[in-house]
Design an enzyme around this catalytic site. Structure first.
Site, mmCIF file in Angstrom:
data_model
loop_
_atom_site.group_PDB
_atom_site.id
_atom_site.type_symbol
_atom_site.label_atom_id
_atom_site.label_comp_id
_atom_site.label_asym_id
_atom_site.label_seq_id
_atom_site.Cartn_x
_atom_site.Cartn_y
_atom_site.Cartn_z
ATOM 1 N N HIS A 307 0.934 -1.092 0.029
ATOM 2 C CA HIS A 307 0.119 -0.060 -0.022
ATOM 3 C C HIS A 307 0.757 1.238 0.127
ATOM 4 O O HIS A 307 1.937 1.212 0.680
ATOM 5 C CB HIS A 307 -0.810 -0.185 1.112
ATOM 6 N N ASP A 365 -7.950 -5.457 0.345
ATOM 7 C CA ASP A 365 -8.459 -6.467 -0.704
ATOM 8 C C ASP A 365 -8.260 -7.781 -0.534
ATOM 9 O O ASP A 365 -8.552 -8.747 -1.313
ATOM 10 C CB ASP A 365 -8.109 -6.040 -2.030
HETATM 11 N N1 CMC Z 1 4.123 -7.730 -4.854
HETATM 12 C C1 CMC Z 1 5.324 -7.368 -5.065
HETATM 13 N N2 CMC Z 1 6.119 -6.204 -4.938
HETATM 14 C C2 CMC Z 1 5.665 -5.255 -4.834
HETATM 15 C C3 CMC Z 1 4.003 -5.221 -4.447
HETATM 16 C C4 CMC Z 1 3.316 -6.531 -4.605
HETATM 17 N N3 CMC Z 1 1.995 -6.344 -4.406
HETATM 18 N N4 CMC Z 1 3.825 -3.919 -3.985
HETATM 19 C C5 CMC Z 1 4.832 -3.205 -3.953
HETATM 20 N N5 CMC Z 1 5.836 -4.110 -4.376
HETATM 21 C C6 CMC Z 1 7.346 -3.547 -4.396
HETATM 22 C C7 CMC Z 1 7.543 -2.865 -5.973
HETATM 23 O O1 CMC Z 1 8.073 -3.633 -6.747
HETATM 24 C C8 CMC Z 1 8.716 -1.931 -5.338
HETATM 25 O O2 CMC Z 1 10.010 -2.638 -5.162
HETATM 26 P P1 CMC Z 1 11.367 -1.965 -5.568
HETATM 27 O O3 CMC Z 1 11.441 -0.913 -4.616
HETATM 28 O O4 CMC Z 1 12.274 -3.066 -5.719
HETATM 29 O O5 CMC Z 1 11.119 -1.379 -6.766
HETATM 30 C C9 CMC Z 1 8.137 -1.692 -3.815
HETATM 31 O O6 CMC Z 1 7.561 -2.678 -3.451
HETATM 32 C C10 CMC Z 1 7.438 -0.558 -3.701
HETATM 33 O O7 CMC Z 1 6.324 -0.462 -4.676
HETATM 34 P P2 CMC Z 1 5.841 0.730 -5.396
HETATM 35 O O8 CMC Z 1 5.209 0.253 -6.459
HETATM 36 O O9 CMC Z 1 6.755 2.030 -5.578
HETATM 37 O O10 CMC Z 1 4.865 1.398 -4.152
HETATM 38 P P3 CMC Z 1 3.524 2.111 -4.343
HETATM 39 O O11 CMC Z 1 3.187 2.863 -3.215
HETATM 40 O O12 CMC Z 1 3.600 2.977 -5.728
HETATM 41 O O13 CMC Z 1 2.225 1.117 -4.828
HETATM 42 C C11 CMC Z 1 0.547 -0.181 -4.650
HETATM 43 C C12 CMC Z 1 1.430 0.829 -4.037
HETATM 44 C C13 CMC Z 1 -0.874 -0.650 -3.754
HETATM 45 C C14 CMC Z 1 0.036 0.112 -5.918
HETATM 46 C C15 CMC Z 1 1.392 -1.677 -4.789
HETATM 47 O O14 CMC Z 1 1.837 -2.050 -3.527
HETATM 48 C C16 CMC Z 1 0.669 -2.799 -5.330
HETATM 49 O O15 CMC Z 1 0.622 -2.589 -6.920
HETATM 50 N N6 CMC Z 1 -0.230 -3.641 -4.833
HETATM 51 C C17 CMC Z 1 -0.784 -4.667 -5.617
HETATM 52 C C18 CMC Z 1 -2.141 -4.306 -6.062
HETATM 53 C C19 CMC Z 1 -3.087 -3.910 -4.719
HETATM 54 O O16 CMC Z 1 -3.420 -5.031 -3.861
HETATM 55 N N7 CMC Z 1 -3.680 -2.659 -4.585
HETATM 56 C C20 CMC Z 1 -4.719 -2.450 -3.562
HETATM 57 C C21 CMC Z 1 -4.273 -1.237 -2.734
HETATM 58 S S1 CMC Z 1 -5.227 -1.259 -1.136
HETATM 59 C C22 CMC Z 1 -6.953 -0.867 -2.012
HETATM 60 C C23 CMC Z 1 -7.163 0.771 -2.154
HETATM 61 O O17 CMC Z 1 -6.902 1.535 -1.589
HETATM 62 O O18 CMC Z 1 -7.166 0.691 -3.492
#
Ligand code: CMC
Length: 439
Positions: A307, A365
């Site tokens: 998140h 989720d």
């Molecule tokens: N699985 C594997 N790696 C992950 C995941 C994941 N679910 N989420 C983040 N990472 C890694 C990402 O690859 C990155 O690694 P590195 O630093 O080595 O490049 C690091 O963790 C930070 O990730 P980010 O993409 O920079 O983080 P963000 O804050 O931009 O993204 C997120 C947040 C929710 C989009 C992401 O965690 C994700 O895609 N999660 C899966 C989708 C999900 O469950 N979404 C629902 C969110 S909660 C409901 C809502 O409020 O909508």
């Protein structure tokens, strides 16, 4: 009002003093609104990692501690002790209702659950296989074509009326999208039922048969609605605020919010979690899935994990994990294979260095889909359910924005890295010009 300031130094010279405003809780902010006027520079923050886009009094999140509060009340308390309509009142008006206010609010919402009969023709224009979120984006925005007496955003009474209408009509529109997809007749709302039970009734009753449901399932549905009701300035809420900042009508703004919610990085994740668990298929295959999620050459992510704000267990996921066990017990599904896979996935991920270092925990989720599935709700409706619950948050945030005298049209700037000025070349000379520039 604070007297603290931050000084920005550009090329070694102090260039601008910027006021700091203190938050009642959480990080304070540096006001950079005069940055461009005084220095000629824009700030640059793709994805809003460090940018507060507005002032708000509605929802507070401490992502490091795993805290979520609506108007000061802890989410776990609200989920355990309140109900969805009370929470709607809290988010919209700032306070939990007393008995009289509660009765009035319940009456007002109930009174608006029906939708204009002509809307069924809009539904009939969609292919039966349309994703219900596609229908919802259109159906909610189309309310602005039906309810002309609640479009004037500068009239407080009309704002109130549109708010009540949207919260009340969302379950009806959502259930209609489902009924349409399976070719069953639309079921009208039953105003004797609670908000959550009425939704289940419109989803699962038919003109031939009533839908009977246990109070425990209704209560779990109500809890799910509470947990999804607001989440401060997330992507869909920011979309609603941005759309609304131009003066667009509230139905159109909520339609825009639904579009933003649909993405798998946001509300669409609940659907994606179930697809992922089904694809894993067996507890023995969990470690393979974890391996894929860690592989930087594979775009796959563990859905329902991570998140932007929570760097701790999402407090909504804690409530839902418990609720998931209760619902499965109630329905006699203790051995549900998807729950076993989910629990194993969580166990391994929480011990794995990759997830520990990045502070990736289950989010809201991760368990919600398993509950919906057990209730018999089809996968394509999961994100629609998120939208039903989040409508009150969108509406509360939209109203707060409209009523804030500081509000201006949202108009971000950019770091332009495209072409400098070029001379127009007529079409017959473009080939030669391209060849010259390639040489
Ligand atoms: N699985 C594997 N790696 C992950 C995941 C994941 N679910 N989420 C983040 N990472 C890694 C990402 O690859 C990155 O690694 P590195 O630093 O080595 O490049 C690091 O963790 C930070 O990730 P980010 O993409 O920079 O983080 P963000 O804050 O931009 O993204 C997120 C947040 C929710 C989009 C992401 O965690 C994700 O895609 N999660 C899966 C989708 C999900 O469950 N979404 C629902 C969110 S909660 C409901 C809502 O409020 O909508």
């Amino acid at each position: 009002m604070t007297h603290r300031t931050a000084t920005l130094t550009i090329d070694g010279k102090p260039s601008i003093e910027m006021p700091i405003y203190d938050a009642s809780e959480g990080p304070s902010v540096i006001d950079i609104s005069k940055l461009y006027g005084q220095t000629g520079y824009f700030s640059y923050d793709p994805g809003f990692l460090s940018t507060a886009s507005c002032e708000s009094k509605i929802t507070y999140i401490d992502g490091d501690k795993g805290i979520l509060r609506y108007r000061g009340y802890d989410i776990a308390d609200l989920a355990e002790k309140s109900n969805f309509l009370e929470v709607c009142h809290l988010l919209l008006y700032g306070e939990l209702p007393d008995q009289k206010e509660r009765d009035q609010f319940e009456h007002d919402i109930t009174y608006h659950t029906m939708v204009h009969e002509q809307l069924q023709f809009l539904y009939r224009g969609f292919p039966r296989r349309a994703h219900p979120m596609a229908i919802m984006v259109g159906a909610v925005a189309s309310l602005s074509a039906f309810y002309h007496d609640s479009l004037n955003i500068y009239d407080e009474k009309q704002r109130e009326l549109s708010a009540l209408r949207m919260i009340a009509k969302m379950p009806t529109l959502a259930a209609m999208a489902y009924k349409y997809s399976i070719g069953q007749p639309f079921i009208y709302p039953n105003n004797e039922l609670s908000f959550a039970e009425n939704f289940l009734h419109m989803m699962f009753a038919t003109p031939c048969e009533k839908y009977k449901v246990s109070p425990k399932i209704v209560s779990a549905m109500d809890k799910l609605l509470i947990l999804h009701a607001d989440h401060e300035q997330n992507a869909s809420t920011s979309t609603v605020r941005l759309a609304g900042s131009s003066g667009a009508n509230p139905f159109a703004c909520i339609g825009a919010g639904i579009a933003s919610l649909w993405g798998p990085a946001h509300g669409g994740a609940n659907e994606a979690v179930i697809s992922m668990l089904e694809e894993i298929g067996d507890v023995s295959k969990v470690s393979e899935c974890i391996k894929r999620a860690k592989d930087k050459n594979d775009p796959f992510r563990l859905m329902g994990f991570g998140h932007r704000v929570y760097k701790n267990y999402d407090p909504r996921a804690s409530v839902l994990k418990e609720s998931c066990h209760e619902v499965l017990d109630e329905l006699g599904m203790h051995n549900e294979p998807l729950l076993k896979i989910a629990l194993e996935l969580e166990r391994i991920a929480l011990e794995d260095d990759y997830f520990v270092q990045r502070k990736l925990y289950p989010n809201v989720d991760f368990y919600s889909g398993i509950i919906y599935r057990a209730m018999g709700i089809p996968t394509q409706i999961y994100t629609v359910l998120f939208a039903i619950a989040r409508t009150v948050g969108w509406v509360a945030q939209w109203r707060e924005m409209i009523e804030d005298p500081q509000t201006k049209i949202g108009r971000p700037r950019q770091l332009f890295t495209g072409s400098a000025s070029r001379e127009f070349v007529p079409v017959e000379k473009r080939g030669a010009a391209k060849a010259r520039s390639a040489a």
